[in-house]
Scaffold this motif. Sequence first.
Motif, PDB file in Angstrom:
ATOM      1  N   PHE A 252       0.830  -1.210   0.000  1.00  0.00           N
ATOM      2  CA  PHE A 252       0.000   0.000   0.000  1.00  0.00           C
ATOM      3  C   PHE A 252       0.868   1.265   0.000  1.00  0.00           C
ATOM      4  CE2 PHE A 252      -2.281   3.278   2.434  1.00  0.00           C
ATOM      5  CZ  PHE A 252      -3.368   3.476   1.589  1.00  0.00           C
ATOM      6  N   TYR A 253       1.957   1.249   0.726  1.00  0.00           N
ATOM      7  CA  TYR A 253       2.872   2.403   0.781  1.00  0.00           C
ATOM      8  C   TYR A 253       3.523   2.652  -0.580  1.00  0.00           C
ATOM      9  CZ  TYR A 253       6.973   5.181   2.004  1.00  0.00           C
ATOM     10  OH  TYR A 253       7.956   6.135   2.034  1.00  0.00           O
ATOM     11  N   ARG A 254       3.923   1.576  -1.255  1.00  0.00           N
ATOM     12  CA  ARG A 254       4.521   1.722  -2.568  1.00  0.00           C
ATOM     13  C   ARG A 254       3.507   2.247  -3.567  1.00  0.00           C
ATOM     14  NH1 ARG A 254       9.666   2.080  -3.214  1.00  0.00           N
ATOM     15  NH2 ARG A 254       9.541   1.069  -5.282  1.00  0.00           N
ATOM     16  N   SER A 255       2.256   1.849  -3.407  1.00  0.00           N
ATOM     17  CA  SER A 255       1.213   2.357  -4.300  1.00  0.00           C
ATOM     18  C   SER A 255       1.012   3.848  -4.094  1.00  0.00           C
ATOM     19  CB  SER A 255      -0.112   1.605  -4.038  1.00  0.00           C
ATOM     20  OG  SER A 255       0.039   0.233  -4.303  1.00  0.00           O
ATOM     21  N   LEU A 256       1.053   4.307  -2.831  1.00  0.00           N
ATOM     22  CA  LEU A 256       0.919   5.746  -2.571  1.00  0.00           C
ATOM     23  C   LEU A 256       2.083   6.525  -3.192  1.00  0.00           C
ATOM     24  CD1 LEU A 256      -0.341   5.788   1.139  1.00  0.00           C
ATOM     25  CD2 LEU A 256      -1.673   6.136  -0.948  1.00  0.00           C
ATOM     26  N   GLN A 257       3.280   5.960  -3.127  1.00  0.00           N
ATOM     27  CA  GLN A 257       4.416   6.634  -3.765  1.00  0.00           C
ATOM     28  C   GLN A 257       4.230   6.721  -5.277  1.00  0.00           C
ATOM     29  OE1 GLN A 257       7.841   4.393  -2.443  1.00  0.00           O
ATOM     30  NE2 GLN A 257       8.279   5.897  -0.782  1.00  0.00           N
ATOM     31  N   SER A 258       3.713   5.664  -5.858  1.00  0.00           N
ATOM     32  CA  SER A 258       3.459   5.682  -7.302  1.00  0.00           C
ATOM     33  C   SER A 258       2.409   6.720  -7.641  1.00  0.00           C
ATOM     34  CB  SER A 258       3.003   4.298  -7.778  1.00  0.00           C
ATOM     35  OG  SER A 258       3.991   3.332  -7.512  1.00  0.00           O
ATOM     36  N   TYR A 259       1.358   6.827  -6.793  1.00  0.00           N
ATOM     37  CA  TYR A 259       0.342   7.851  -7.018  1.00  0.00           C
ATOM     38  C   TYR A 259       0.961   9.250  -6.962  1.00  0.00           C
ATOM     39  CZ  TYR A 259      -3.317   4.316  -6.447  1.00  0.00           C
ATOM     40  OH  TYR A 259      -4.120   3.232  -6.590  1.00  0.00           O
ATOM     41  N   GLY A 260       1.818   9.447  -5.980  1.00  0.00           N
ATOM     42  CA  GLY A 260       2.433  10.764  -5.848  1.00  0.00           C
ATOM     43  C   GLY A 260       3.260  11.147  -7.063  1.00  0.00           C
ATOM     44  N   LYS A 283      -9.340   2.623  -3.828  1.00  0.00           N
ATOM     45  CA  LYS A 283     -10.667   2.100  -3.483  1.00  0.00           C
ATOM     46  C   LYS A 283     -10.584   1.113  -2.335  1.00  0.00           C
ATOM     47  CE  LYS A 283     -12.734   2.604  -8.086  1.00  0.00           C
ATOM     48  NZ  LYS A 283     -13.353   1.891  -9.236  1.00  0.00           N
ATOM     49  N   ALA A 284      -9.539   0.295  -2.329  1.00  0.00           N
ATOM     50  CA  ALA A 284      -9.417  -0.738  -1.299  1.00  0.00           C
ATOM     51  C   ALA A 284      -9.099  -0.149   0.065  1.00  0.00           C
ATOM     52  CB  ALA A 284      -8.348  -1.736  -1.695  1.00  0.00           C
ATOM     53  N   GLY A 285      -8.373   1.001   0.120  1.00  0.00           N
ATOM     54  CA  GLY A 285      -8.019   1.611   1.386  1.00  0.00           C
ATOM     55  C   GLY A 285      -6.856   0.896   2.024  1.00  0.00           C
ATOM     56  N   PRO A 286      -6.454   1.311   3.203  1.00  0.00           N
ATOM     57  CA  PRO A 286      -5.299   0.705   3.858  1.00  0.00           C
ATOM     58  C   PRO A 286      -5.608  -0.721   4.289  1.00  0.00           C
ATOM     59  CG  PRO A 286      -6.329   2.284   5.306  1.00  0.00           C
ATOM     60  CD  PRO A 286      -7.038   2.401   3.995  1.00  0.00           C
ATOM     61  N   PRO A 287      -4.671  -1.604   4.209  1.00  0.00           N
ATOM     62  CA  PRO A 287      -4.920  -2.994   4.606  1.00  0.00           C
ATOM     63  C   PRO A 287      -5.042  -3.125   6.112  1.00  0.00           C
ATOM     64  CG  PRO A 287      -2.609  -2.688   4.095  1.00  0.00           C
ATOM     65  CD  PRO A 287      -3.286  -1.397   3.769  1.00  0.00           C
TER      66      PRO A 287
END
Length: 300
Positions: A252-260, A283-287
């Motif tokens: 999830f953290y890596r996905s946020l970095q990709s979004y940024g 959509k899934a939110g934090p695990p």
Amino acid sequence: MNKLTLLIGGLVAIGLFVLFSSLYTVNQGQSALRIRLGAPVEVITTPGLKFKAPFIDNVVVFDARLLLLEPPPEQVILGDQKRIEAQVYSRFRVVDPLKFYQSLHSITEAKAQLALSVSTAMRREFGQINLPTLLSPRRQEVIQRVHEDVSAKFAPLGLDVVEVRLHRADLPLETSQAIYDRMKSERQREAKELRAEGYQWAQEIESKADRDRTIMLSEAQRQAQITRGEGDAEANRILSQAQEGDPKFYGFYRSLQSYGKALADSGPVLLLSPDAEFLKALKAGPPAPDAKAETRTDGK
């Protein structure tokens, strides 16, 4: 009666004339020579009123004071073939009027003969020395030899040459100008050499500064790369620990970095479909926390 008066008056006039013709005066600082029919008969050196035989005696008065002879400068060739303009002055006095009258006769003739003798002796002595000797204290010895030579020559003539001195000794104008030009060119050459040396020193200093700057920058870059590598290694270690501890949260953290990164490079408006794979993580939110991760975080 008139004839007798005229005769007496004439005799008185003749007597006065003879009386005044028999008197002469020698002043202080003078000497005299009494000459009778062309032959000297008496030398007078004491001042006062003197008597002489009228019509047959003649008196020649000389100046017994110290006299100055200062001829104009003349060119002299030294022993090293250098030319100079030298001026020598002399002081003399008449000490024996009889010898002086018999040999030189007058002060004018004495000055002419003395100037010639001094010039000859000076040329002879200066022709045996070089310019450095003339400019050194040894020139007094040279001038003393000139004085002794001239004094010995004029002593039998009733003339005492008291001193002979070098008034000045200069290089001729054309020689002085040549020396000045040579000195000027020499100073200009030295100035060019100093400028060249200064430019060389400046280049060396600049080169050394550039070399030191390059070394310092290289060292700083090397140290920065080492520090950056250490930081990257530490970041990778931390990320590796985070991935091992909670893989879902790491993903999830890596996905946020990709979004940024993706959103930072996009425009002010980004159009995506609702079912886009890119929005899946949002959509899934934090695990949910993993039990193993909580246990590892608590240290139990």
